[in-house]
Design a protein around this motif. Structure first.
Motif, short mmCIF file in Angstrom:
data_model
loop_
_atom_site.label_atom_id
_atom_site.label_comp_id
_atom_site.label_asym_id
_atom_site.label_seq_id
_atom_site.Cartn_x
_atom_site.Cartn_y
_atom_site.Cartn_z
N PRO A 192 0.83 -1.06 -0.28
CA PRO A 192 0.01 -0.07 0.08
C PRO A 192 0.85 1.31 -0.01
CG PRO A 192 -0.58 -1.43 1.98
CD PRO A 192 0.64 -2.05 1.25
N ASN A 193 0.53 2.40 -0.65
CA ASN A 193 0.91 3.60 -0.59
C ASN A 193 0.77 4.28 0.75
OD1 ASN A 193 2.31 4.15 -3.07
ND2 ASN A 193 0.27 4.73 -4.05
N ARG A 194 -0.63 4.25 1.14
CA ARG A 194 -0.93 4.92 2.33
C ARG A 194 -0.56 6.48 1.99
NH1 ARG A 194 -3.75 0.56 3.70
NH2 ARG A 194 -2.54 -1.00 4.72
N ASN A 195 -1.21 6.81 0.78
CA ASN A 195 -1.00 8.17 0.45
C ASN A 195 -2.11 9.01 1.17
OD1 ASN A 195 0.38 10.26 -1.23
ND2 ASN A 195 -1.34 10.04 -2.65
N ARG A 196 -1.29 10.29 1.38
CA ARG A 196 -2.19 11.41 2.36
C ARG A 196 -1.40 12.63 2.22
NH1 ARG A 196 1.15 8.02 5.83
NH2 ARG A 196 2.94 9.28 6.53
N PRO A 197 -2.21 13.72 2.55
CA PRO A 197 -1.87 15.00 2.36
C PRO A 197 -0.52 15.45 3.11
CG PRO A 197 -3.99 15.01 2.71
CD PRO A 197 -3.74 13.61 2.91
N TRP A 198 0.13 16.03 2.83
CA TRP A 198 1.25 16.59 3.64
C TRP A 198 0.75 17.85 4.58
CZ3 TRP A 198 6.71 18.10 2.24
CH2 TRP A 198 7.91 17.44 3.20
N GLU A 199 0.36 17.48 5.62
CA GLU A 199 -0.01 18.70 6.40
C GLU A 199 1.00 19.81 6.81
OE1 GLU A 199 -3.05 18.56 6.79
OE2 GLU A 199 -3.81 16.87 6.70
N PRO A 200 0.52 21.05 6.73
CA PRO A 200 1.71 22.20 6.95
C PRO A 200 2.38 22.13 8.16
CG PRO A 200 -0.73 23.10 6.08
CD PRO A 200 -0.94 21.53 6.50
N GLU A 201 1.92 21.49 9.24
CA GLU A 201 2.39 21.61 10.38
C GLU A 201 3.73 20.25 10.13
OE1 GLU A 201 1.81 20.94 14.93
OE2 GLU A 201 0.17 22.02 13.90
N ALA A 202 3.31 19.27 9.77
CA ALA A 202 4.46 18.16 9.61
C ALA A 202 5.59 18.74 8.31
CB ALA A 202 3.51 17.08 9.00
N GLU A 203 4.99 19.54 7.37
CA GLU A 203 5.87 19.84 6.58
C GLU A 203 6.93 20.81 7.15
OE1 GLU A 203 4.13 22.12 3.27
OE2 GLU A 203 5.98 22.46 2.47
N ARG A 204 6.64 21.73 8.01
CA ARG A 204 7.27 22.83 8.49
C ARG A 204 8.45 22.28 9.45
NH1 ARG A 204 3.00 26.28 8.84
NH2 ARG A 204 2.33 25.27 11.05
N ALA A 205 7.79 21.08 10.00
CA ALA A 205 8.72 20.35 11.02
C ALA A 205 9.81 19.71 10.33
CB ALA A 205 8.05 19.33 11.81
N PHE A 206 9.48 18.77 9.22
CA PHE A 206 10.47 18.22 8.43
C PHE A 206 11.24 19.04 7.71
CE2 PHE A 206 11.76 16.72 4.37
CZ PHE A 206 12.19 15.53 4.72
#
Ligand SMILES: Cc1cc2nc3c(=O)[nH]c(=O)nc-3n(C[C@H](O)[C@H](O)[C@H](O)COP(=O)(O)OP(=O)(O)OC[C@H]3O[C@@H](n4cnc5c(N)ncnc54)[C@H](O)[C@@H]3O)c2cc1C
Length: 532
Positions: A211-225
Motif C-alpha cells: 500500500p501507498n497510504r498516500n495522504r496530504p502533507w499537512e503544513p505542520e508536518a511539512e514545517r517540522a520536516f
C-alpha cells in the motif's frame, strides 16, 4: 572550435539539472528534447493514476536549499501533474528554458578525434558541435509495445501509458483491456475500472504491491520536516537506496515469527515499498528470508480479494519480492472485487491475436473498445541505443553494447571520450531514488569537466580495463543478491533478443557515491586524460 561546451540530450530530471549545473559552472550548454515539453518521464506518462513511488520529500531536487524550502508538495506521493508542475517551476526559477530546445530528437553523435569534439545531429537536419556530450535520455524512456499479431486491424483505440494523450482519455462506459501488470499497470487499472463498463486485466505475471497510504502533507508536518531538510538530504546521500530507511538491522530468519509479523504489519500499515524491503538485512540476499516476506504479502492478497481463485492467481510465486520493482497501490487488489473487473490469466491461456473487435486468448475472445498497454520500456540502454553514437575510430555504441550495456562507474563508456551518461549502466539508477542519483551524477560530471579545465586537459575517457573491472564488480555484487533471479526489465528479460545482463549497481547509493568521490579526489584513475 566547438559551437558549445556541452550538448545535453533529454530534459527530464537529469537534463534539467545538467543544464543548470553546467551553466552555473560557466559552460555554454544546449539541451535537445524530443518531447513538446520538459519533464521527461513526467511529461510523457500522464496516464490516470501516474504518481511517484518514492516520497516527494525525497523525490525532488536537493541542490538548492531555497527551492526545497519554497516548494510545497501536496501529498506524500504526488500525482504526475504536480511533479510536472514542479519540474516546470525549477526550469523557470533557474532560467533554464532558453537553453532547452523542444521537439528536437538527437539522431546521431559522432566523436571527431582530430578536432576533439562531438558533432550532434538532430532530426531537423541541423548539426551542432560540442566539446562534451551528456546523455540524459532516461533509463525508462524508450517505451515498448509488444508485437501482437493483428494489432493494426483493431478498430477500437489503443494507448501506451508512456505516450498518453495530453488531453486524456475518457473510458466511461467502455470495454477496456489492460496488458501489463507492473508498477504502471497497477497504477492505471483502478482508475480505469472506476469508469469503464468492463475492465479485463490480462495478466502474465502477477506482481507484489504494497500500500501507498498516500495522504496530504499537512503544513505542520511539512514545517517540522523542512527545519532539518539539509541533514536529511545528507542522510539520504549516505543511505543505501537514496532514501533514509530505518530497518531493524537484523536478519529476518533470526527473529521470532511473531516479531516478524508485527514488524511487517506495522510497515504494511505505514505504506511504501522501501521501508518494507529495508526492514531486515537478509530479505534481498537470502531466498529463505525472502520467502517469509513473500508469504506475508500473499496473505494480504488473500485477505483482500473476495474470490479465492482470483486471489491465488494474483499471488506472485515466480520471483523474489523486490527483485522486480515493488509496486505500490492502495486499491489494486481490492479492485478485483468489483463486478466490472475480470482477471484473465495469460499463463494458462496465452494471448493469441488481436482482431477488429478485440483480443483473443487461446481459450476465449474478449470484445474491446480500447486496449491499454502498460508494457514498460527497453530499460537503461534503450533510448541511448536509438541514437547513432560513434566514438573513437567510428565504433558504434550499439555494437560495443551488443552483449549488454557497460560503463565505468556507470557514467562513462570506454572508447567514447568526453561523453557522460547520467544514471548509466553500472550505476544505482533504477534501484535508487533517481532524483538523488541524477544529482550525484550530474555534479560528478560537472566537477570532472571543471578538473579538466583547471589542469589543462581537454579530453577524458574511461579505460577498457577500468570499465571491465567496474562491470565485473557490478556483476559480482548483483549475483550476491536475489535480483538476477527474476525475469525483470532490470535484466532485459522484457525485450525479445536483449542480452540478459544485470547492469544496475546494487552495492548501495552511499558506497557508490563514495567510490565516485574517491576517483575524483585521486585525479580520475581509470580515466585517460588528454591534452586538447
Ligand atoms: C511512471 C513512472 C514512475 C516513476 N516513478 C519513480 C519514482 O517514484 N521514483 C524514482 O526514483 N523514479 C521513478 N521513475 C523513474 C524515472 O524515470 C526517473 O525517476 C526520472 O524521472 C528519470 O529522469 P531522466 O531525466 O533521467 O529521464 P527521463 O525523465 O526519462 O527523461 C529523458 C528525456 O530524454 C528524451 N530523449 C530520449 N532520447 C532522446 C533523443 N534521442 N533526443 C532528444 N530527446 C531524447 C525523452 O523524450 C525524455 O523526455 C518512474 C518512471 C516511470 C515511467
Amino acid at each position: 572550435m566547438a559551437d558549445l561546451d556541452v550538448v545535453v540530450v533529454g530534459a527530464g530530471f537529469a537534463g534539467i539539472y545538467a543544464v543548470h549545473a553546467l551553466r552555473s559552472a560557466g559552460l555554454t550548454v544546449r539541451a535537445f528534447e524530443a518531447g513538446g515539453g520538459i519533464g521527461g518521464t513526467w511529461f510523457w506518462n500522464s496516464y490516470p493514476g501516474a504518481r511517484c513511488d518514492v516520497e516527494s520529500k525525497d523525490y525532488s531536487f536537493s541542490f538548492s536549499p531555497e527551492l526545497e524550502q519554497e516548494w510545497s508538495w501536496s501529498e506524500r506521493y504526488p500525482a504526475q501533474p504536480e511533479i510536472l508542475r514542479y519540474l516546470g517551476h525549477v526550469a523557470d526559477r533557474f532560467g533554464l528554458r532558453p537553453h532547452i530546445q523542444l521537439n528536437t530528437r538527437v539522431t546521431a553523435a559522432v566523436w571527431s578525434e582530430d578536432e576533439a569534439l562531438w558533432s550532434v545531429t538532430t532530426d531537423d537536419g541541423a548539426v551542432v558541435t560540442a566539446r562534451f556530450f551528456v546523455s540524459a535520455v532516461g533509463c525508462l524512456s524508450a517505451y515498448q509495445v509488444p508485437s501482437l499479431p493483428g494489432l493494426e486491424t483493431f478498430e477500437g483505440s489503443w494507448y501506451h501509458t508512456a505516450r498518453w494523450p495530453a488531453e486524456g482519455v475518457d473510458f466511461t462506459g467502455k470495454r477496456v483491456g489492460l496488458i501489463g501488470t507492473g508498477s504502471t499497470g497497477i497504477q492505471v487499472a483502478p482508475e480505469v475500472a472506476a469508469v469503464a463498463a468492463e475492465l479485463y486485466v490480462f495478466q502474465r505475471t502477477p506482481n507484489y504491491a504494497v500500500p501507498n497510504r498516500n495522504r496530504p502533507w499537512e503544513p505542520e508536518a511539512e514545517r517540522a520536516f523542512k527545519s532539518r531538510y539539509r541533514e536529511y538530504r545528507k542522510e539520504a546521500r549516505e543511505s543505501f537506496l537514496g532514501v533514509p530507511i530505518t530497518g531493524t538491522g537484523r536478519p529476518v530468519l533470526d527473529e521470532p515469527p511473531e516479531d516478524v509479523q508485527r514488524t511487517f504489519s506495522e510497515r504494511w500499515r505505514a505504506g511504501g515499498g522501501m521501508p518494507f524491503l529495508g526492514a531486515y538485512t537478509d530479505l534481498l540476499v537470502d531466498q529463505a528470508a525472502n520467502d517469509v516476506i513473500a508469504e506475508f504479502m500473499r496473505d494480504r492478497i488473500r485477505e483482500t480479494v473476495d474470490d479465492p481463485a482470483v486471489a491465488e492467481l494474483l499471488c506472485p510465486r515466480t520471483f523474489p519480492v523486490g527483485s522486480k520493482r515493488l509496486c505500490q497501490s492502495d486499491d489494486y487488489y481490492a479492485m478485483f472485487n468489483r463486478p466490472n473487473v475480470t482477471l484473465v490469466d495469460l499463463r494458462s491461456t496465452p494471448l493469441s491475436a488481436v482482431s477488429a473487435g478485440g483480443l483473443s486468448t487461446t481459450s476465449a475472445f474478449y470484445e474491446l473498445d480500447a486496449i491499454v498497454f502498460a508494457t514498460g520500456f527497453d530499460a537503461i540502454s534503450g533510448a541511448l541505443r536509438q541514437i547513432d553514437v560513434r566514438g573513437t575510430s567510428g565504433v558504434a555504441l550499439a555494437d560495443q553494447w551488443a552483449a549488454g550495456p557497460r560503463a565505468y562507474l556507470g557514467v562513462a563508456a570506454a572508447g567514447f571520450p568526453n561523453m557522460f551518461i547520467v544514471t548509466g549502466p553500472g550505476s544505482p539508477s533504477v534501484l535508487s531514488n533517481m532524483a538523488l542519483s541524477i544529482e550525484q551524477h550530474v555534479e560528478w560530471i560537472r566537477d570532472c569537466i571543471g578538473y579538466l579545465s583547471a589542469h589543462g586537459y581537454g579530453t577524458v575517457q574511461a579505460t577498457s580495463d577500468a570499465e571491465d573491472a567496474w562491470m565485473a564488480h557490478v556483476t559480482e555484487v548483483a549475483y550476491s543478491t536475489l535480483f538476477p533471479k527474476a525475469d525483470s526489465w532490470y535484466i532485459g528479460a522484457n525485450i525479445p533478443g536483449k542480452p540478459r545482463v544485470f547492469t544496475t549497481y546494487v552495492g548501495g547509493v552511499g558506497p557508490y557515491g563514495s567510490k565516485c568521490d574517491e576517483v575524483a579526489a585521486a585525479g580520475y584513475p581509470g580515466f585517460a586524460l588528454g591534452v586538447p
